[in-house]
Design a protein around this motif. Structure first.
Motif: not given
Length: 194
Positions: A155-168
């Motif tokens: 029921g939910f869709r991903d609406a956030g940015p599609r780029i990395p937000t963290h560097a492991m």
């Protein structure tokens, strides 16, 4: 850190989410500068310590902090506008090391869940299903998911940015911060500069 512009039938809301990284990350001055620059209707914070509460004095508005059980940090929300009622805090299925909670704010037109989920890829999806049970029909789940791959929340869709937000380990770029929405339209999204 990412920003979500959510549009419903008659209201536009700018929501910013930021993992403050309690040991090495943002301090109060940086939060104040962000709010003054971005002017969000709602700021969601993960890894916030009790010291962050002074933003209410510095910026006005309303603030709520939900520490993780047995930890010095947790989730926090700030808004320049008063809430009809404070955020509700719900316990999530426990991880092996850290117990987790979720903050849920009833915005009236829709609900917003502030999350910092566990690292286990099965556990964090179980936590999302628990959160979904506490949300109204129109909702957003925003924050640090610690998730690799799709969220798999029906029921939910991903609406956030599609780029990395963290560097492991400062090497491997990952997209672990997410925004899932149900019944909302997203007008814009971006990852803000570190």
């Amino acid at each position: 850190m990412h920003a979500l512009d959510a549009l419903d039938r008659s209201h536009f809301r700018k929501i910013v989410s930021w993992n403050l990284l309690r040991r090495t990350g943002a301090k109060v001055d940086a939060i104040v500068a962000l709010v003054e620059r971005e002017r969000p209707d709602l700021l969601l914070m993960q890894e916030a310590t009790k010291d962050i509460a002074v933003i209410e004095e510095r910026l006005g508005g309303v603030y709520a902090w939900a520490p993780l059980p047995g930890r010095i940090h947790g989730l926090a929300m700030w808004s320049p506008h008063p809430w009809a009622s404070p955020p509700v805090v719900i316990a999530l299925p426990s991880g092996a090391v850290v117990d987790r909670v979720c903050q849920i704010l009833d915005f009236g037109e829709f609900g917003v869940a502030n999350v910092h989920l566990s690292h286990g890829q099965v556990l964090n999806r179980r936590q999302l299903r628990r959160i979904e049970q506490s949300l109204p029909a129109r909702a957003a789940v925003i924050g640090d998911y610690n998730l690799v791959g799709p969220a798999l929340l029906p029921g939910f869709r991903d609406a956030g940015p599609r780029i990395p937000t963290h560097a492991m380990v400062d090497l491997v770029p990952l997209r672990i911060d997410r925004c899932l929405v149900r019944g909302l339209a997203c007008l814009g999204r971006t990852v803000l500069p570190r």
